[in-house]
Design a protein around this motif. Sequence first.
Motif, PDB file in Angstrom:
ATOM      1  N   SER A   1      -8.511  -3.829 -25.407  1.00 33.32           N
ATOM      2  CA  SER A   1      -9.466  -4.615 -24.641  1.00 33.32           C
ATOM      3  C   SER A   1      -8.757  -5.556 -23.681  1.00 33.32           C
ATOM      4  N   GLY A   2      -9.152  -5.479 -22.404  1.00 35.94           N
ATOM      5  CA  GLY A   2      -8.636  -6.410 -21.413  1.00 35.94           C
ATOM      6  C   GLY A   2      -7.307  -6.049 -20.798  1.00 35.94           C
ATOM      7  N   PHE A   3      -6.599  -5.035 -21.337  1.00 39.32           N
ATOM      8  CA  PHE A   3      -5.285  -4.722 -20.787  1.00 39.32           C
ATOM      9  C   PHE A   3      -5.434  -3.871 -19.529  1.00 39.32           C
ATOM     10  N   GLN A   4      -4.687  -4.266 -18.480  1.00 38.72           N
ATOM     11  CA  GLN A   4      -4.671  -3.518 -17.233  1.00 38.72           C
ATOM     12  C   GLN A   4      -3.231  -3.182 -16.867  1.00 38.72           C
ATOM     13  N   ALA A   5      -2.943  -1.915 -16.722  1.00 44.70           N
ATOM     14  CA  ALA A   5      -1.597  -1.504 -16.331  1.00 44.70           C
ATOM     15  C   ALA A   5      -1.338  -1.921 -14.892  1.00 44.70           C
ATOM     16  N   ALA A   6      -0.073  -2.198 -14.595  1.00 42.04           N
ATOM     17  CA  ALA A   6       0.316  -2.589 -13.238  1.00 42.04           C
ATOM     18  C   ALA A   6       1.134  -1.476 -12.597  1.00 42.04           C
ATOM     19  N   GLY A   7       0.782  -1.093 -11.380  1.00 42.50           N
ATOM     20  CA  GLY A   7       1.597  -0.127 -10.644  1.00 42.50           C
ATOM     21  C   GLY A   7       1.370   1.316 -11.076  1.00 42.50           C
ATOM     22  N   SER A   8       2.203   2.200 -10.525  1.00 43.30           N
ATOM     23  CA  SER A   8       2.077   3.631 -10.772  1.00 43.30           C
ATOM     24  C   SER A   8       3.129   4.090 -11.772  1.00 43.30           C
ATOM     25  N   CYS A   9       2.969   5.310 -12.234  1.00 44.26           N
ATOM     26  CA  CYS A   9       3.896   5.867 -13.216  1.00 44.26           C
ATOM     27  C   CYS A   9       5.164   6.354 -12.526  1.00 44.26           C
ATOM     28  N   PRO A  10       6.351   5.950 -12.983  1.00 38.75           N
ATOM     29  CA  PRO A  10       7.599   6.399 -12.346  1.00 38.75           C
ATOM     30  C   PRO A  10       7.929   7.855 -12.616  1.00 38.75           C
ATOM     31  N   TYR A  11       7.180   8.478 -13.534  1.00 43.45           N
ATOM     32  CA  TYR A  11       7.443   9.879 -13.878  1.00 43.45           C
ATOM     33  C   TYR A  11       6.372  10.797 -13.308  1.00 43.45           C
ATOM     34  N   ASP A  12       5.767  10.395 -12.195  1.00 41.87           N
ATOM     35  CA  ASP A  12       4.692  11.154 -11.566  1.00 41.87           C
ATOM     36  C   ASP A  12       3.513  11.269 -12.525  1.00 41.87           C
ATOM     37  N   ASP A  13       2.755  12.345 -12.415  1.00 40.12           N
ATOM     38  CA  ASP A  13       1.569  12.526 -13.249  1.00 40.12           C
ATOM     39  C   ASP A  13       1.984  13.040 -14.621  1.00 40.12           C
ATOM     40  N   ARG A  14       1.709  12.251 -15.674  1.00 41.45           N
ATOM     41  CA  ARG A  14       2.122  12.657 -17.019  1.00 41.45           C
ATOM     42  C   ARG A  14       1.356  13.872 -17.519  1.00 41.45           C
ATOM     43  N   ASP A  15       0.277  14.230 -16.832  1.00 37.64           N
ATOM     44  CA  ASP A  15      -0.453  15.429 -17.231  1.00 37.64           C
ATOM     45  C   ASP A  15       0.173  16.702 -16.669  1.00 37.64           C
ATOM     46  N   ASP A  16       1.069  16.557 -15.690  1.00 38.23           N
ATOM     47  CA  ASP A  16       1.734  17.725 -15.117  1.00 38.23           C
ATOM     48  C   ASP A  16       2.843  18.212 -16.047  1.00 38.23           C
ATOM     49  N   PRO A  17       3.230  19.475 -15.945  1.00 33.04           N
ATOM     50  CA  PRO A  17       4.357  19.966 -16.744  1.00 33.04           C
ATOM     51  C   PRO A  17       5.629  19.194 -16.404  1.00 33.04           C
ATOM     52  N   SER A  18       6.491  19.010 -17.387  1.00 34.65           N
ATOM     53  CA  SER A  18       7.744  18.296 -17.153  1.00 34.65           C
ATOM     54  C   SER A  18       8.645  19.100 -16.224  1.00 34.65           C
ATOM     55  N   ASP A  19       9.458  18.395 -15.436  1.00 36.36           N
ATOM     56  CA  ASP A  19      10.328  19.026 -14.448  1.00 36.36           C
ATOM     57  C   ASP A  19      11.761  19.004 -14.970  1.00 36.36           C
ATOM     58  N   LEU A  20      12.153  20.060 -15.689  1.00 39.59           N
ATOM     59  CA  LEU A  20      13.484  20.109 -16.275  1.00 39.59           C
ATOM     60  C   LEU A  20      14.560  20.280 -15.209  1.00 39.59           C
ATOM     61  N   VAL A  21      14.224  20.969 -14.118  1.00 42.70           N
ATOM     62  CA  VAL A  21      15.224  21.186 -13.061  1.00 42.70           C
ATOM     63  C   VAL A  21      15.594  19.857 -12.421  1.00 42.70           C
ATOM     64  N   SER A  22      14.590  19.061 -12.064  1.00 44.89           N
ATOM     65  CA  SER A  22      14.855  17.762 -11.462  1.00 44.89           C
ATOM     66  C   SER A  22      15.594  16.852 -12.431  1.00 44.89           C
ATOM     67  N   ALA A  23      15.203  16.896 -13.701  1.00 40.44           N
ATOM     68  CA  ALA A  23      15.867  16.058 -14.698  1.00 40.44           C
ATOM     69  C   ALA A  23      17.337  16.449 -14.839  1.00 40.44           C
ATOM     70  N   ARG A  24      17.623  17.745 -14.806  1.00 41.68           N
ATOM     71  CA  ARG A  24      19.014  18.216 -14.912  1.00 41.68           C
ATOM     72  C   ARG A  24      19.832  17.755 -13.705  1.00 41.68           C
ATOM     73  N   GLU A  25      19.220  17.774 -12.539  1.00 44.44           N
ATOM     74  CA  GLU A  25      19.920  17.319 -11.336  1.00 44.44           C
ATOM     75  C   GLU A  25      20.256  15.835 -11.432  1.00 44.44           C
ATOM     76  N   GLN A  26      19.342  15.042 -11.973  1.00 43.90           N
ATOM     77  CA  GLN A  26      19.594  13.604 -12.118  1.00 43.90           C
ATOM     78  C   GLN A  26      20.712  13.333 -13.118  1.00 43.90           C
ATOM     79  N   ILE A  27      20.764  14.114 -14.174  1.00 43.29           N
ATOM     80  CA  ILE A  27      21.849  13.957 -15.166  1.00 43.29           C
ATOM     81  C   ILE A  27      23.185  14.288 -14.518  1.00 43.29           C
TER      82      ILE A  27
END
Length: 495
Positions: free
Chosen positions: A328-354
């Motif tokens: 109750s009363g909590f409001q998130a601030a800003g957008s998600c840094p991991y894009d849309d969490r409902d989308d499939p995870s991006d293993l290729v992009s994650a591997r590139e960042q590593i």
Amino acid sequence: MRYVLLLTACLGLALSGCIGDADPGGNARDGGSVVVGVPALPTTIDPAVASDPGALQALWLVYTPLLTYRHAEGREGTELIAGLARDLPEISDDGLTYRLRLRRGLRYSNGALVRPGDFERAIERVRALASPLAALYGGIKSIDADRASGRITIRLVTPDPAFSQVLALPSSAPVPQGTPQTERSTRPLPGVGPYRIQDVRPGSRVVLTRVDDFDVPGVSPGHVDRIALVSRGSPEQQTRAVITGSLDVMQEPAPTDLLPEIRSKYRDSYREEARASTIALVPDSRLAPLDDAAVRRAIGEALGGEEVERRFKGLLTTSCTVVPEILSGFQAAGSCPYDDRDDPSDLVSAREQIDEAGAEDAPLRVVPGPGISGAVARDVVRTLRKIGLAASLRSGEGPELRIERLAPLAVHPAAYLEPLALNVFDEQLSDALAGAVEDPEEGWGEVDQRIVSEAYAIPLGSELWPSLFSERVDTDNCARSHPVFGVDLSALCLE
């Protein structure tokens, strides 16, 4: 720091009196008994020390505190209302003084009159018993109770944003004069609530019976006369018992091979409702490679979406905040840094960042916290190996990446966020934390956003409470899942 160790509305119905705010008694659906399956019977029924979900679910109905949670589903169920107090507390501008007034004429289940000083006695018991809950009350400087007026004044050493939620725990419920300062694991204390504990048989059952004359505005008086809490074997055995009618309520996930049948064939008597808990990855950000925010963000990008829901049998709603959106009363601030969490995870992009971070083949250990299955942890290890990290389960080299269930007893943003923020050296996060105490309506969202954007914690999602009911239970009108306590046993009624 007090929370570090403890991180462990229903729609209006045409048939009034079933699951409204106060569940008015006296309707045709009152009476009878139900048998409720629990994953494990409470190890103690003493409100001063009980902290596991199964115990709190029952004690919520037996020991009403000065404040309590609204008997409702969803976000409305995380709202505080007056319990044994007449109103919500008056809080001083500096957040150090709480003033409440006890309702008049309240009596315990043994007939004794409730006195204002009984609240202080309850807190003294928590401390005297070295309860795991004692840290929640560590900031209390003094308690003054005036018998004539019923006023209770609580003074704190430092402001505690979640203190009102602490006052809503069964451990904060008054106890009568003469209550011993010894743990009563199986011998129930007198309480004020819609039910009393009638019988306790360790390892076998706990039986609650309805209190006929209970009347506290806003608090459900209950419907069935008798509730037996029992442990009935494995989830598969419990599922079969509900289907055949020898068990009325089941409150844990059904076996994976039975879930499709439960969700389709028995959909009218099956519920999956929001729970005030979050599953998150908590990296040890002091040590390489987890001291690099890019590595932590890559892990967050690799673990999300449909894969997360599959790992948790669909009993997880993906999210990008540490604090569950249901609060109750909590409001998130800003957008998600991991894009849309409902989308499939991006293993290729994650591997590139590593690779860009120079962390390929860097070791780390995945450690599941209490309540997290080994299967989930092994799945996380496999995913991390796919993006180039030398992950191992529990043992091995490297820093820890813990999989945690964040379900604090005091259901307030501070209880989710402070333990994480205080373990990290981040000047901006420290400033946001200080600002949240000054401006709680806006500030906690900023703290949450900073923790998530820097991946000091990587939320996977918020949990769902599963519950399956037998044909005897009127699920259309009298089944309610509370976000804090699970199935609201006071709402149950029979066909």
